[in-house]
Design an enzyme around this catalytic site. Structure first.
Site, PDB file in Angstrom:
ATOM      1  CG  ASP A 239      -2.159   0.923   1.012  1.00 18.79           C
ATOM      2  OD1 ASP A 239      -2.035   2.096   1.419  1.00 18.79           O
ATOM      3  OD2 ASP A 239      -3.194   0.514   0.468  1.00 18.79           O
ATOM      4  CE1 TYR A 389      -5.403   6.431  -1.354  1.00 16.55           C
ATOM      5  CE2 TYR A 389      -5.404   7.055   0.958  1.00 16.55           C
ATOM      6  CZ  TYR A 389      -5.411   6.083  -0.020  1.00 16.55           C
ATOM      7  OH  TYR A 389      -5.404   4.766   0.330  1.00 16.55           O
ATOM      8  CG  HIS A 446      -4.309  -4.171  -0.134  1.00 14.48           C
ATOM      9  ND1 HIS A 446      -3.622  -3.610  -1.190  1.00 14.48           N
ATOM     10  CD2 HIS A 446      -4.329  -3.223   0.831  1.00 14.48           C
ATOM     11  CE1 HIS A 446      -3.251  -2.384  -0.878  1.00 14.48           C
ATOM     12  NE2 HIS A 446      -3.670  -2.117   0.342  1.00 14.48           N
TER      13      HIS A 446
END
Length: 470
Positions: A239, A389, A446
């Site tokens: 990630d 982000y 993930h």
């Protein structure tokens, strides 16, 4: 006729000789000169409140423990009691996001069975610390091996989480790396593990100024490792941990012995990659694809384009207006749990969306999941975690210097089958030019360290073994 004269012939010969000399020089330069690889500049910042003080920063490393007051818990339970639920559509499973039938079950468990105080003891079982770097407090877990065979030293390993995870993701893998022999693994390599919280996540202070991106985080963690006395170390991440550790390898390649990743994403796409998407299924060998690459990637519209489109709505929101939705999540523990737990469903296996409970508890247990949610809740970090982000994406994909630079550090990649997007080695090696280990993992998605700690630990151990032999 001057063209046929001896003078012209002599001049033409000299010019031709000059051309050959120039061409020869260029060829020799490219064959024998070693191009100096460009590194990523260390990002010196000040992320604290107000102006940077004139005094030197306090570099003390202070012990830290997770603590929660009764008032905080009373407030949490009041909010859980007052939660409002919306009835899901019939037979909608997890196709519209989290199913509120399952969410009610989670909230009931949270109120009546989940023991946060017990989980706090688990969180505090590993030594935790804080230290101020570039104006903000950085939280980290630092675990040393309980024992070392004679003549052997521990290898420092930095492990970096992502969103919506936390440092707690690594609690199951830490003992496998610090004490592998006690868990049936080879003790040829033993690690000293450092797991920091990304600034703005968990118990690391959030930046108070704009522009704190992955390069900023990598620079902060580089300072952290040097402050702990590690001039050479390994790094591991998935990630955001993938990008932060990648940037760290670009900033300090001579200090990183090896880079291990359980997620790789290539943002610089060339013509050959576009062509491989169009023709790779029919001519895999032409593009360096293995049989497993083809299985995971094609049909590309379904397994690539549509899957990314379906799973990236949160990404667009958080890369544009994170504070708007973040304020709602920071005010509602049930909303926060819904938002986070849905990712632990689809990112563990996209097929879980076909189940009413999202298959969440097939890969995780509720105690672990709610501990992760509670870290976000008690620290109040959901908004600042989502801002990461925007800081990384606001200039656009492919525009930043680190995206244009390659990574020369020895790299190991563990490719898990249920990761949202598969990156074949043929694509990865354009960015990571020294891949010494690329393995297709038999299962997992993930959240590899939490889902399959033993598989990930074994892959890290074999990767480090290859690096050390070289």
């Amino acid at each position: 006729n001057r063209l046929g004269s001896p003078e012209f012939s002599s001049l033409a010969g000299i010019m031709l000789l000059e051309v050959f000399l120039v061409l020869g020089t260029v060829i020799i330069y490219f064959l024998f000169s070693k191009k100096k690889e460009e590194t990523l500049p260390f990002k010196e910042g000040w992320w604290g409140k107000g102006q940077k003080p004139d005094t030197e920063e306090d570099t003390t490393i202070r012990p830290f423990k997770v603590e929660t007051t009764e008032e905080e818990l009373s407030d949490l339970f009041r909010r859980l009691d007052q939660a409002r639920f919306t009835e899901p559509l019939e037979n909608s499973c997890f196709h519209y996001g989290i199913n509120s039938v399952y969410l009610k079950k989670v909230v009931s468990y949270w109120k009546n069975q989940f023991n946060w105080k017990k989980q706090v003891e688990i969180l505090n079982k590993y030594p935790q610390f804080k230290t101020k770097i570039q104006g903000i407090d950085i939280h980290f877990v630092h675990v040393k091996p309980p024992r070392l065979p004679e003549g052997q030293s521990a290898k420092p390993l930095l492990m970096v989480h992502g969103w919506p995870g936390s440092f707690y993701e690594f609690y199951k893998i830490i003992p496998l790396l610090t004490d592998p022999a006690s868990h049936g693994l080879s003790d040829e390599h033993i690690f000293e593990v450092i797991c920091p919280s990304i600034p703005g996540y968990g118990f690391s202070e959030a930046p108070h100024k704009k522009d704190f991106d992955s390069v900023s985080a990598a620079s902060v963690f580089y300072e952290l490792m040097l402050r702990l006395g590690f001039s050479e170390f390994y790094a591991q991440g998935g990630d955001w941990g993938w990008l932060i550790c990648t940037n760290l390898a670009q900033i300090a390649p001579n200090h990183m012995r090896g880079l291990h990743l359980n997620l790789v994403s290539v943002t610089k796409v060339g013509f050959s990659q576009v062509l491989s998407v169009l023709l790779g299924r029919c001519f895999p060998g032409l593009f360096g694809f293995q049989e497993e690459d083809v299985r995971r990637m094609f049909p590309f519209l379904e397994k690539g384009f549509y899957r990314i489109l379906m799973e990236s709505g949160y990404f667009h929101i958080q890369a544009t207006k994170p504070d708007t939705v973040g304020c709602g999540l920071n005010d509602s523990p049930v909303g926060l749990a819904a938002y986070i737990l849905e990712k632990f469903s689809s990112w563990a296996d996209v097929e879980f969306q076909n189940l009413e409970d999202g298959g969440v508890e097939r890969k995780f247990n509720l105690d672990d999941l709610l501990t992760n949610v509670m870290i976000y809740w008690v620290s109040g970090c959901i908004v600042s975690s989502m801002r990461f982000y925007k800081e990384n994406l606001k200039k656009g994909i492919g525009t930043q210097k680190h995206e244009k630079l390659t990574v020369q550090v020895p790299t190991g990649i563990a490719s898990f089958p249920n990761e949202i997007m598969h990156t074949p080695q043929a694509w990865a090696q354009k960015k990571y030019t020294n891949i010494v280990s690329f393995n297709f993992m038999p299962r997992g998605g993930h959240f590899a360290a939490l889902e399959e700690p033993e598989l990930l630990a074994k892959d890290i151990l074999q990767f480090v073994g290859k690096v050390e032999k070289e």
